[in-house]
Scaffold this motif. Structure first.
Motif, short mmCIF file in Angstrom:
data_model
loop_
_atom_site.label_atom_id
_atom_site.label_comp_id
_atom_site.label_asym_id
_atom_site.label_seq_id
_atom_site.Cartn_x
_atom_site.Cartn_y
_atom_site.Cartn_z
N TYR A 1 -2.36 2.02 -4.99
CA TYR A 1 -2.57 3.42 -4.60
C TYR A 1 -4.06 3.71 -4.64
O TYR A 1 -4.71 3.53 -5.68
CB TYR A 1 -1.83 4.38 -5.52
CG TYR A 1 -2.13 5.85 -5.25
CD1 TYR A 1 -1.61 6.49 -4.13
CD2 TYR A 1 -2.95 6.59 -6.11
CE1 TYR A 1 -1.88 7.81 -3.87
CE2 TYR A 1 -3.23 7.92 -5.86
CZ TYR A 1 -2.69 8.53 -4.74
OH TYR A 1 -2.97 9.86 -4.48
N THR B 1 1.83 -2.33 4.90
CA THR B 1 1.56 -0.90 5.06
C THR B 1 2.80 -0.23 5.63
O THR B 1 3.69 -0.89 6.16
CB THR B 1 0.35 -0.68 5.99
OG1 THR B 1 0.58 -1.35 7.24
CG2 THR B 1 -0.92 -1.24 5.37
N CYS C 1 0.84 -1.20 0.00
CA CYS C 1 0.00 0.00 0.00
C CYS C 1 0.88 1.25 0.00
O CYS C 1 1.66 1.45 0.93
CB CYS C 1 -0.92 0.00 1.22
SG CYS C 1 -2.00 -1.43 1.30
N SER D 1 5.73 5.65 2.87
CA SER D 1 5.29 4.65 1.88
C SER D 1 6.18 4.64 0.65
O SER D 1 6.45 3.58 0.08
CB SER D 1 3.83 4.92 1.48
OG SER D 1 3.70 6.15 0.81
N ILE E 1 -8.83 -1.70 1.51
CA ILE E 1 -7.57 -2.42 1.26
C ILE E 1 -7.78 -3.93 1.38
O ILE E 1 -7.28 -4.71 0.57
CB ILE E 1 -6.49 -1.94 2.24
CG1 ILE E 1 -6.08 -0.50 1.90
CG2 ILE E 1 -5.26 -2.85 2.19
CD1 ILE E 1 -5.14 0.13 2.92
N SER F 1 0.66 5.38 -0.22
CA SER F 1 -0.22 6.54 -0.13
C SER F 1 0.39 7.79 -0.73
O SER F 1 -0.30 8.79 -0.92
CB SER F 1 -0.58 6.81 1.34
OG SER F 1 0.59 7.12 2.07
#
Length: 438
Positions: free
Chosen positions: A109, A204, A75, A82, A190, A77
């Motif tokens: 994303y 994450t 993931c 990230s 997610i 962001s």
């Protein structure tokens, strides 16, 4: 330091001079230092980057959380943390055979521009970043991920779902509830996408600093029983049919400062990643107040974040949990004692709303009384109010406040409403056949 003795004369105490920091790197003892961690640990650039990378790889390799060839949803962001995670994974895939990462990353994303004012070219820049690394990636609209089953179809018109999503947050006047709701809907999105993409692991990019703030915020919000789910290294998604789906936080042992220097030395550009708390006052939400509290302490006491974080690690998940929240999928408190803090808070709320009359009724009678006052005799809104009351029974303490703020439940994701209807039907059927069970 000065003080006054018995005769009134001032006595001066000579303070010991602060020892100067060692300018050489503490690891190689040759190069001059470029980074100072916790006001005493000095590293040069050459030693610092491998040290941070080793922390990341050690966390991923701990207890063999990811198997060879496993599909992992990464993931991204756009935040500095990230983007650094993505770079570490890409670097690990380029290593020699015995050091190479062996899992298959799928980059995700989620575009939240429907809620925040992002630059018009942000999605384009994110796409260019993913293509530069040459990894499989997906860019999904937030509203599509929340409401649609097949949210990977880019041709679907999501305008009506954008309106529903905006209605939810427009009905929440409290910034604390807005940010909390955003996190829970993002988590659901997610999890759904990981299932659609056939990924068995989710990565994450929360770092140590962010998780420490989340820990204290959760306690203040009444999510103390869910701490292990929100800051743990590896968390099983027990509320999902796919029991092998695990969320991993490989950046949890890295501080915000370490990540910042890693991004600086590797020339990584982050992207705007705003939320409802961006550019707001420190007193407008619990999360913002907690962040200020931790940051102020961290300036004078560099071990503040790590101390909070390590303390949170000792809080283990309750193994006796048999119920999970319908909205956040976190652990619910069941069979709560009447003398608990949560029941006391509820009673205090009813007394504040209903006045002296509340003192003569029990907590159960107070709930019924409040429900009767809200319901209108002969009005169509009664069924909707009844449904809201039923849904609240399936929510944890914190999520209850969110649902109570919503004017209508029609804007919630369909799967939440369907699960509640199934629960009510099952409960009704159980009541009908209980006399025939042995």
């Amino acid at each position: 330091m000065c003080s006054v003795n018995e005769e009134g004369a001032e006595v001066f105490e000579v303070l010991k001079p602060i020892e100067p920091l060692e300018l050489k790197c503490r690891k190689c003892l040759i190069e001059d230092g470029n980074v100072v961690l916790q006001k005493k640990f000095v590293y040069c650039k050459t030693c610092f980057v491998p040290m941070v990378t080793h922390k990341f790889r050690a966390t991923v390799g701990k207890s063999k959380l990811v198997n060879r060839g496993e599909r992992v949803l990464v993931c991204v962001s756009g935040s500095q943390s990230s983007v650094s995670l993505l770079h570490m994974i890409w670097t690990g895939l380029q290593q020699s055979t015995y050091k190479r990462l062996t899992f298959e990353p799928v980059v995700l994303y989620i575009d939240e521009s429907v809620l925040h004012d992002y630059p018009l070219d942000q999605v384009k820049k994110i796409k260019e970043l993913f293509e530069k690394y040459g990894l499989t990636y997906h860019i999904v609209k937030f509203s599509a991920a929340v409401y649609l089953d097949n949210c990977l179809n880019k041709d679907t018109n999501v305008d009506q779902y954008n309106d529903k999503l905006q209605n939810i947050f427009n009905n929440l006047s409290d910034l604390t509830l807005k940010e909390d709701m955003l996190m829970k809907l993002r988590k659901r999105a997610i999890t759904k996408l990981a299932d659609l993409l056939k990924c068995t692991r989710i990565m994450t990019a929360e770092n140590e600093h962010k998780l420490s703030i989340r820990l204290l915020s959760n306690v203040a919000l009444g999510r103390g029983s869910q701490i292990s789910l929100d800051i743990g290294l590896a968390v099983n998604n027990k509320n999902n049919n796919n029991t092998s789906l695990v969320t991993i936080r490989p950046m949890r042992n890295l501080s915000a400062k370490e990540i910042s220097y890693y991004a600086l030395f590797n020339k990584l550009d982050d992207f705007m990643h705003s939320n409802f708390l961006t550019a707001t006052s420190e007193d407008e939400s619990i999360q913002k107040t907690t962040e200020r509290f931790v940051n102020d302490l961290q300036v004078d006491f560099p071990s503040t974040v790590s101390t909070i974080f390590r303390t949170g690690e000792k809080i283990s998940e309750k193994t006796s949990a048999i119920a999970y929240c319908l909205l956040c999928q976190g652990i619910m408190e069941v069979n709560v004692s009447p003398s608990s803090a949560m029941e006391a808070t509820k009673y205090s709320k009813y007394v504040s709303l209903m006045g002296v009359k509340a003192l003569k009724l029990s907590l159960k009678e107070l709930k019924n009384e409040e429900t009767n006052e809200k319901n209108c005799n002969g009005c169509k809104c009664r069924n909707k109010q009844d449904l809201k009351e039923k849904i609240i029974e399936s929510l944890c303490y914190a999520c209850t406040h969110i649902i109570q703020e919503l004017e209508s439940l029609d804007d919630l994701p369909e799967e939440i409403l369907n699960k509640e209807k199934e629960r009510l039907q099952f409960k009704k059927m159980e009541e009908q056949i209980k006399d025939f069970l042995l």
